[in-house]
Each structure stands twice: as C-alpha cells, then as structure tokens.
Scaffold this active site. Sequence first.
Site, PDB file in Angstrom:
ATOM      1  N   ASP A 158      -2.769   6.354  -3.167  1.00  0.00           N
ATOM      2  CA  ASP A 158      -1.656   5.690  -2.503  1.00  0.00           C
ATOM      3  C   ASP A 158      -1.337   4.493  -3.515  1.00  0.00           C
ATOM      4  OD1 ASP A 158      -3.620   3.847  -2.165  1.00  0.00           O
ATOM      5  OD2 ASP A 158      -2.637   3.102  -0.101  1.00  0.00           O
ATOM      6  N   SER A 212       0.754  -1.232  -0.029  1.00  0.00           N
ATOM      7  CA  SER A 212       0.124   0.058   0.023  1.00  0.00           C
ATOM      8  C   SER A 212       0.953   1.346  -0.019  1.00  0.00           C
ATOM      9  CB  SER A 212      -0.823  -0.008   1.235  1.00  0.00           C
ATOM     10  OG  SER A 212      -1.949   1.028   1.190  1.00  0.00           O
ATOM     11  N   HIS A 213       0.650   1.900   1.021  1.00  0.00           N
ATOM     12  CA  HIS A 213       1.328   3.395   1.300  1.00  0.00           C
ATOM     13  C   HIS A 213       2.925   3.176   1.172  1.00  0.00           C
ATOM     14  CE1 HIS A 213       0.085   2.338   5.210  1.00  0.00           C
ATOM     15  NE2 HIS A 213       1.041   3.317   5.782  1.00  0.00           N
ATOM     16  N   ASP A 242      -1.750   1.324  -3.629  1.00  0.00           N
ATOM     17  CA  ASP A 242      -2.705   0.364  -4.213  1.00  0.00           C
ATOM     18  C   ASP A 242      -3.854   0.876  -4.615  1.00  0.00           C
ATOM     19  OD1 ASP A 242      -2.990   0.836  -1.342  1.00  0.00           O
ATOM     20  OD2 ASP A 242      -3.882  -1.206  -1.161  1.00  0.00           O
ATOM     21  N   ASP A 280      -6.214   2.632  -2.744  1.00  0.00           N
ATOM     22  CA  ASP A 280      -7.424   2.762  -1.832  1.00  0.00           C
ATOM     23  C   ASP A 280      -7.627   3.880  -1.010  1.00  0.00           C
ATOM     24  OD1 ASP A 280      -5.462   2.077  -0.238  1.00  0.00           O
ATOM     25  OD2 ASP A 280      -6.313   0.144   0.607  1.00  0.00           O
ATOM     26  N   ARG A 281      -6.454   4.714  -1.077  1.00  0.00           N
ATOM     27  CA  ARG A 281      -6.659   5.932  -0.243  1.00  0.00           C
ATOM     28  C   ARG A 281      -6.585   7.221  -1.258  1.00  0.00           C
ATOM     29  NH1 ARG A 281      -2.279   6.003   4.700  1.00  0.00           N
ATOM     30  NH2 ARG A 281      -2.627   4.071   5.339  1.00  0.00           N
ATOM     31  N   LYS A 330     -11.527   0.406   1.137  1.00  0.00           N
ATOM     32  CA  LYS A 330     -11.620   1.815   0.760  1.00  0.00           C
ATOM     33  C   LYS A 330     -11.360   2.056  -0.704  1.00  0.00           C
ATOM     34  CE  LYS A 330      -7.168   2.827   3.060  1.00  0.00           C
ATOM     35  NZ  LYS A 330      -6.897   1.578   3.848  1.00  0.00           N
TER      36      LYS A 330
HETATM   37  C1  VG1 Z   1      -2.769   2.296   8.756  1.00  0.00           C
HETATM   38  C2  VG1 Z   1      -3.915   3.372   8.863  1.00  0.00           C
HETATM   39  C3  VG1 Z   1      -5.241   2.600   8.772  1.00  0.00           C
HETATM   40  C4  VG1 Z   1      -5.329   1.888   7.483  1.00  0.00           C
HETATM   41  C5  VG1 Z   1      -4.070   0.975   7.367  1.00  0.00           C
HETATM   42  C6  VG1 Z   1      -4.192   0.191   5.815  1.00  0.00           C
HETATM   43  O1  VG1 Z   1      -2.671   1.306   9.617  1.00  0.00           O
HETATM   44  O2  VG1 Z   1      -3.739   4.127  10.086  1.00  0.00           O
HETATM   45  O3  VG1 Z   1      -6.166   3.393   8.944  1.00  0.00           O
HETATM   46  O4  VG1 Z   1      -6.389   1.248   7.493  1.00  0.00           O
HETATM   47  O5  VG1 Z   1      -2.917   2.121   7.384  1.00  0.00           O
HETATM   48  O6  VG1 Z   1      -4.066   1.246   4.676  1.00  0.00           O
HETATM   49  P1  VG1 Z   1      -1.724   1.578  10.999  1.00  0.00           P
HETATM   50  O7  VG1 Z   1      -1.562   0.351  11.613  1.00  0.00           O
HETATM   51  O8  VG1 Z   1      -0.151   1.903  10.434  1.00  0.00           O
HETATM   52  O9  VG1 Z   1      -2.230   2.957  11.537  1.00  0.00           O
HETATM   53  V1  VG1 Z   1      -3.448   0.885   3.342  1.00  0.00           V
HETATM   54  O10 VG1 Z   1      -3.889   2.134   2.427  1.00  0.00           O
HETATM   55  O11 VG1 Z   1      -1.503   0.887   3.862  1.00  0.00           O
HETATM   56  O12 VG1 Z   1      -3.855  -0.619   3.017  1.00  0.00           O
HETATM   57 CO    CO Z   2      -3.464   1.695   0.476  1.00  0.00          CO
END
Ligand code: VG1
Ligand code: CO
Length: 544
Positions: free
Chosen positions: A278, A113-114, A280, A282-283, A377
């Site tokens: 982001d 993801s991010h 993948d 979803d953000r 998301k």
């Molecule tokens: C973070 C965010 C959370 C989100 C998750 C996955 O998790 O705070 O709200 O659902 O990333 O997003 P954490 O545990 O690091 O706070 V993604 O777009 O990285 O799949």
């Molecule tokens: Co993501």
Amino acid sequence: MHIKTILTQTYHDQNPGTSGLRKKVSVFKQQHYLENFVQSIFDVLPNFQGKSLVIGGDGRYFNREAIQIIIKIAAANGFGELIIGQNGILSTPAASHIIRKYGAFGGLILSASHNPAGEHEDFGIKYNVNNGGPAPEKDTLAFFERSKVLENYKIAELPELNLDEIGTQEIDSLKITIIDSVNDYEELMQSLFDFDLIKQSIQNGFITLSFDAMSAVTGNYAKRILVEMLGAPESAVQNGTPLEDFGGHHPDPNLIHAHELADLMFSENAPTFGAASDGDGDRNMIMGKGIFVTPSDSLAILAANATLIPAYATGLKGVARSMPTSQAVDRVAANYKIPCYETPTGWKFFGNLLDADKITLCGEESFGTGSQHVREKDGLWAVLFWLNLIARRRQSVEEIVHEHWRKFGRDIYSRHDYEAVDSKVTNAIMVSLRKQITTLAGQVFGDFIVKYANEFCYHDSIDGSTSANQGFRIGFENGSRIVFRLSGTGTVGATLRIYIERFEPDVSKHHQDPQIALSELIELAEQFCKIKQLTGLAEPTVIT
Ligand code: VG1
Ligand code: CO
C-alpha cells in the site's frame, strides 16, 4: 539558531484515528494546522531534549513541505538529532526499524497509508514511540487534548534543508542526518530470510513473480530487494516509481484496487507469485497463479510454517490477531499449543505483546502481517516470507493454501465496507446495535444459534489499560461470526465495516466462492444493521 514563538489559533478536530491524524490536504494546509499538531505532540512527550527523532513519509503530495516544517519545530523544541530518509522517504516498517536500530526517542511518519494522495486527497501524520511502534492510545488521546488548548508553538528560523543528499550537517547543537531510505531495511530483511534460496528459486524459474508497488513508497524497496538482490527481472516490479499522487491509484492492495495484478494472476500468463503493497508499505496482498490468499489465511499459514524460515526456526512464542480477523490463526495456535491473543483493530495494540515477548507473529484481516522484527505491519516482509516458504516447500501458493485448509479446515471470510456514508446514519446503526446486542445471546436464526453477542472491550494484560467500544461481535454456536465496526482512517463521512466468517471443516466444500458460502450470514448482518435499507445502497462499496 533563532527560535520564534508563534501565537496560533486552536483547532478542535486533531483527534488521531486508528493510525494517526488523517485529513484532506486542504485541511492540513490551513494556517498553523500541521504546526499545532506537531507542537501538541512535543508538549505531551517528556524528556526528549538532545535526543533523536526519525522523520520520513510515503512521498505523497505535501510530504516535503511537511518535513521542512517539522524539522524547524523539532529543532526549536530541543531535539539533538533528526534522522531523515533521503528525499523525505521512509516506508512505515523501515521507519519503525530505524527508530529501533538507532535507539531514537521516537519518529514522525507522514502518511495516510492506503488513502489516495494528491492535492485534493489525503495527508496524514503519526507519532511512533521508542519501541518503533505507533504511540499507544493514552498518548494519542493526550495529543488531542493538548491540541484543543494549544495557544502557541515554537519554530526555529532555518533555511530549507536539502533532503536529497545523504550526509550529516550540524546547525548549532542540532545534528541533521539524511540516510539512505532502503539500506537499513534491506539488511534487516537479509538477516531474517534465506536470500540465497529465494534467489536460486527465482533464477531457476521455479518462482516467477510480479509485485505491484502501486506508484507508492515500496517501489524503491522492491527494486532494491527483489530485483537487485534476489535477481528478479526489472519487469517484475510494476508501478515501481513513487509518485506524489500515486499515479491516481488508490494504493490499497486488494482485489478491487490492485485489479491489474489480480487480472494478471487470474490469467493464462500468470506468474507463480503476485503481491502488492500500500501507500506506506505496511500492507501486503498475496496471490498465486489463479488464487488470492485472504490476509487472515495468510497469517495462519505463516504461523503454521514459521519454523521453515531462518528467523523463526526455533518456533513461535505466541501469535495475535485483531478482533475482526478470522479465527484461522487461532486453530494453528491451538494445534501448536501456543497462546493466541485477540486485540482491537490497529497495530498499536500489538506493541506491548511484542515488547513483552508474548508473541512472535501478528496480523490483521486488512492485509497487514508482521512480527517481532519491527513494531509495524510490514508488506515486503510478508512477501519475502512467502517467497522463502515457496522456495523451501517447493510448492505453489495454491498447494500451500489448500494443504493448510485440509489440515486445519477453512475459515471462509469476507469484509464488506460501506464507505463515505452519512455519519448520522452510521451513528444510528451503532446505537441500534448497542441495544440489540444485549438481547441476542441464545436467539436462533435459521441454522445459526447465537452463542455470545457483545461490544468488544480490550484489557491489555501488559499495561493494564482498557480500550472500550472496539466493535460489536456476534458469535454463533457453529463458530461463525459477524462483526461490525466503524473505520477510524477515513476522511469523508463514515465507513461501516462488516466482517463475516464461517468455519468449514468439510474438504469437499472448501472451494466455494466466499460470497455464496457466506450468503446467509451476509443477509443476517443486514437484518441486524439495516445499512442497505437506511442508505438505499444495493451493495457494499468494497468487498474484500
Ligand atoms: C484500517 C484497518 C486496520 C488498519 C488500519 C491502518 O483501519 O481496518 O486494520 O490497522 O486501517 O492501516 P480502520 O479503522 O479504517 O478500519 V494503514 O495500512 O492505513 O496504516
Ligand atoms: Co499502510
């Protein structure tokens, strides 16, 4: 098809976090590492023989190799069909939709993801169930338990598959279908929003836009939808070619990592609308000329205006937000007399509420918003929602946000992250907070009187499950809150997240810089956790 059983060494660190298993590429490339995790998932899942599995990823380094391995293990374990995105690409929301649309048994999404990508950066894998959403906690715990005792895995001897050509091939009883990565998703978006209206507003110049795909998965989706279908000029999509290392970007759409877009949106030449997604897809980050919309506000604004959008014209069943997300959406729900649910961080907790039709929209402060349409998301969905809203209301982003604050008040909000800190320090902070939390209720700190203080424990009203230790929250009599929790997505050290919010009903005070408006609470947060004192850090690593 010849199937081999391979004896393997066991790994003890395959515990999925907030959103799947994420590790450095070098960890994933250890002998049998990916194979073990995939086999552990398949060992836990019941009755998938002959059924279909969706596979796709965000295109980051190791995506293609990982898919070739997964194909062989899925084949050996008896899946009947593999549905794979062309070139191995599927955005997370597209994968969710494809699982649902084709009635697949589940899906494997390859993404961190991010988190940054490349040979020395991160890789990840996540299993989604047949509703299209991330596997619930009881499953991810079971995958981890299985991985700790796994002794062998099954793999089919198959040639490398060509992932680039759309079409179906059959190998014995296994069907392998390569699909266009965008088609199904694009159709879904068209069914939700008024594309003609958005197109008109773009063509007559009322909406000018810039979308930053951050050299990650949304490039193909944005070009098809925003440029080809909605008529935006090609120059509207920045960094639109997906690259294995995301061009060295940190594909996290916020003011720090999407600073090129932010600079543009705060400049003289700003278009009327700016957005980013982001790694993948979803953000989403939403901006207007000279204004950044906090994700918590964005969720509230989408909820307040939902009936203007074709897909939500009949109204919302309810809404949900993750616990650290601001209470802005709660005010909208109260106003419309619909239920508002509070869940732990991570999209997997929304799935049951969506399936039970208790909620229509949901979101998180971390730039994530979504709805009934999928079980993840969805970045581009949020962008299209905003475009539809702007076209329908014929107002700028700024006017829409300010009007919302005037009506509901403003929940001034910020998140402070201390990234890659020594986990001994963050563990000590958690222990100390756990002690303090029981004594805080009723205490007075300047203007702030503690109304409640506790460690969030979620009871899922649909399946009766309980998820404990979901972060510390301190709520004050005036509606302000401070929340502390540890990240579950990082791959280096530990990350402490501090979430701070204060409600401001007074319109004349709506236009303050959040860091100034929240300064007393920020100091108070330090007093409780002492992160600066313990690490010597003067400032958070990232402020959003
Ligand atoms: C973070 C965010 C959370 C989100 C998750 C996955 O998790 O705070 O709200 O659902 O990333 O997003 P954490 O545990 O690091 O706070 V993604 O777009 O990285 O799949
Ligand atoms: Co993501």
